[in-house]
Write an enzyme that holds these catalytic residues in place. Structure first.
Site, mmCIF file in Angstrom:
data_model
loop_
_atom_site.group_PDB
_atom_site.id
_atom_site.type_symbol
_atom_site.label_atom_id
_atom_site.label_comp_id
_atom_site.label_asym_id
_atom_site.label_seq_id
_atom_site.Cartn_x
_atom_site.Cartn_y
_atom_site.Cartn_z
ATOM 1 N N MET A 128 20.631 -5.571 -18.949
ATOM 2 C CA MET A 128 20.861 -6.497 -17.838
ATOM 3 C C MET A 128 19.977 -7.741 -17.889
ATOM 4 O O MET A 128 19.946 -8.526 -16.940
ATOM 5 C CB MET A 128 20.681 -5.780 -16.500
ATOM 6 C CG MET A 128 21.622 -4.622 -16.298
ATOM 7 S SD MET A 128 23.344 -5.115 -16.526
ATOM 8 C CE MET A 128 24.102 -3.520 -16.759
ATOM 9 N N CYS A 129 19.253 -7.944 -18.985
ATOM 10 C CA CYS A 129 18.427 -9.146 -19.136
ATOM 11 C C CYS A 129 19.294 -10.335 -19.534
ATOM 12 O O CYS A 129 20.198 -10.204 -20.354
ATOM 13 C CB CYS A 129 17.378 -8.934 -20.227
ATOM 14 S SG CYS A 129 15.909 -8.133 -19.639
ATOM 15 N N GLU A 132 10.498 -9.880 -21.224
ATOM 16 C CA GLU A 132 10.184 -10.414 -22.551
ATOM 17 C C GLU A 132 8.742 -10.101 -22.935
ATOM 18 O O GLU A 132 8.453 -9.733 -24.081
ATOM 19 C CB GLU A 132 10.458 -11.921 -22.587
ATOM 20 C CG GLU A 132 11.931 -12.290 -22.610
ATOM 21 C CD GLU A 132 12.683 -12.065 -21.298
ATOM 22 O OE1 GLU A 132 13.922 -12.117 -21.324
ATOM 23 O OE2 GLU A 132 12.046 -11.835 -20.241
ATOM 24 N N ASP A 191 3.945 1.642 -37.111
ATOM 25 C CA ASP A 191 4.750 1.715 -38.330
ATOM 26 C C ASP A 191 3.941 1.348 -39.568
ATOM 27 O O ASP A 191 4.025 2.013 -40.600
ATOM 28 C CB ASP A 191 5.963 0.797 -38.212
ATOM 29 C CG ASP A 191 6.793 0.795 -39.481
ATOM 30 O OD1 ASP A 191 7.221 1.894 -39.913
ATOM 31 O OD2 ASP A 191 7.015 -0.288 -40.059
#
Length: 169
Positions: free
Chosen positions: A75-76, A116, A130
Site C-alpha cells: 500500500m506504499c 522508506e 548476508d
C-alpha cells in the site's frame, strides 16, 4: 483513536488517495542494528570479508531498498526521494559488538517517507547478515524502529525514550 485508512467501506485493502493532500517537506529517520561476534567486527573493520566492503555494500543496498519500497510494501505510494543517508556506528560493551544503523530519508511530496526509512534500515541489516554469514550465522538483527518523522498533516513525531534522545544529539 484514528481509524485505519488502508481499508475501503467493504473492509478490503486499498491504497489511500493522496491527491488532495498538500505537498510538504517530509523526513523520516529509522534505526536498527546488527549484533555480531568479535571476529565479524574485526573482519568488517579490517575489510577482510571475502564478499567485499560490508558497510559500503550494505549502504548501497539500503539506498536501493528505500527507492524500491513501493515495490515490496503493497500500500506504499511510489515516491521521488530527494535524499537517503545511511550511517553506521559501533557500540561495543564488554563482549557485545553492536553495529547501529541510522537511516535518514527525505522527499517533498504528499505522503511521508517512514516506510522508506524502515525498509532501507532493514535491507541494510540484512545485507550485513548476508555478507558475513559465512563467518558466523549467529548474528542477530536488533530492533528496527522509527526514531523521528517530520512534515505532513499528522505533524512531527519524535521517539521519547532516554536512549533515543541521546542518539539525536
Amino acid at each position: 483513536m484514528d481509524k485505519f485508512t488502508h481499508f475501503n467501506n467493504q473492509g478490503h485493502a486499498r491504497m489511500v488517495d493522496i491527491s488532495e493532500k498538500r505537498e510538504t517537506q517530509r523526513t523520516a529517520v529509522a534505526v536498527t542494528s546488527v549484533f555480531v561476534s568479535k571476529e565479524i567486527y574485526e573482519k568488517i573493520e579490517q575489510r577482510e570479508i571475502k564478499k567485499g566492503d560490508v558497510l559500503a555494500v550494505a549502504q548501497v543496498a539500503g539506498v536501493m531498498a528505500a527507492k524500491k519500497t513501493s515495490d515490496i510494501i503493497p500500500m506504499c505510494h511510489p515516491l521521488q526521494l530527494t535524499g537517503v543517508d545511511i550511517s553506521f556506528e559501533w557500540e561495543i560493551t564488554e563482549d557485545i559488538y553492536e553495529l547501529k544503523i541510522r537511516v535518514a530519508v527525505k522527499t517533498k511530496g504528499t505522503t511521508g517517507v517512514e516506510m522508506e526509512a524502515l525498509t532501507a534500515g532493514s535491507a541494510t541489516a540484512l545485507t550485513i547478515y548476508d555478507m558475513c554469514k559465512a563467518v558466523d550465522k549467529g548474528m542477530v538483527i536488533g530492533q528496527t524502529y522509527l526514531l523521528e518523522k517530520t512534515g505532513g498533516k499528522s505533524g512531527d513525531f519524535y521517539r521519547e525514550s532516554e536512549q533515543d534522545r541521546g542518539e539525536q544529539e
